[in-house]
Write a protein that holds these residues in place. Sequence first.
Motif, short mmCIF file in Angstrom:
data_model
loop_
_atom_site.label_atom_id
_atom_site.label_comp_id
_atom_site.label_asym_id
_atom_site.label_seq_id
_atom_site.Cartn_x
_atom_site.Cartn_y
_atom_site.Cartn_z
N ILE A 77 0.84 -1.20 0.00
CA ILE A 77 0.00 0.00 0.00
C ILE A 77 0.87 1.25 0.00
CG2 ILE A 77 -1.74 1.31 1.28
CD1 ILE A 77 -2.72 -1.38 2.43
N GLU A 78 0.64 2.13 -0.92
CA GLU A 78 1.35 3.41 -1.03
C GLU A 78 0.57 4.50 -0.28
OE1 GLU A 78 3.99 6.41 -2.22
OE2 GLU A 78 4.24 4.27 -2.56
N THR A 79 -0.73 4.57 -0.52
CA THR A 79 -1.59 5.56 0.10
C THR A 79 -2.87 4.88 0.58
OG1 THR A 79 -0.79 7.22 -1.46
CG2 THR A 79 -2.77 7.78 -0.24
N MET A 80 -3.29 5.25 1.81
CA MET A 80 -4.54 4.69 2.34
C MET A 80 -5.35 5.80 2.99
SD MET A 80 -3.56 2.60 5.75
CE MET A 80 -2.55 3.29 7.03
N SER A 81 -6.62 5.53 3.16
CA SER A 81 -7.52 6.46 3.79
C SER A 81 -8.14 5.80 5.01
CB SER A 81 -8.63 6.86 2.80
OG SER A 81 -9.47 7.83 3.36
N LEU A 82 -7.91 6.41 6.20
CA LEU A 82 -8.52 5.93 7.43
C LEU A 82 -9.95 6.45 7.48
CD1 LEU A 82 -5.66 6.74 9.98
CD2 LEU A 82 -6.08 4.59 8.77
N ILE A 83 -10.88 5.61 7.94
CA ILE A 83 -12.29 5.98 7.97
C ILE A 83 -12.74 6.11 9.43
CG2 ILE A 83 -14.62 5.34 7.26
CD1 ILE A 83 -13.16 3.40 5.23
N PHE A 84 -13.35 7.27 9.73
CA PHE A 84 -13.86 7.54 11.06
C PHE A 84 -15.33 7.93 10.98
CE2 PHE A 84 -9.32 8.34 11.29
CZ PHE A 84 -8.96 7.67 12.43
#
Length: 68
Positions: free
Chosen positions: A57-64
């Motif tokens: 994974i290069e870029t990820m998005s955390l979900i809140f």
Amino acid sequence: MKKVEFVRLKSELYGYGFGKGAKYGFEGVEEIIRERIESGWNYCGYVPLETRGTGDIETMSLIFQKEE
């Protein structure tokens, strides 16, 4: 009503190792999650947005999520 926010993180080079060579990591990801949880947000997971040719994974998005 539920509110959803995304926090985008990009992996950073932090060293070299055997096998795949370079080592990458997500600096501060645990702190971000801890701060959000302490502020009343629920951590829901992550979505990989970009990957390298190696599958890492290069870029990820955390979900809140938070109840308003």
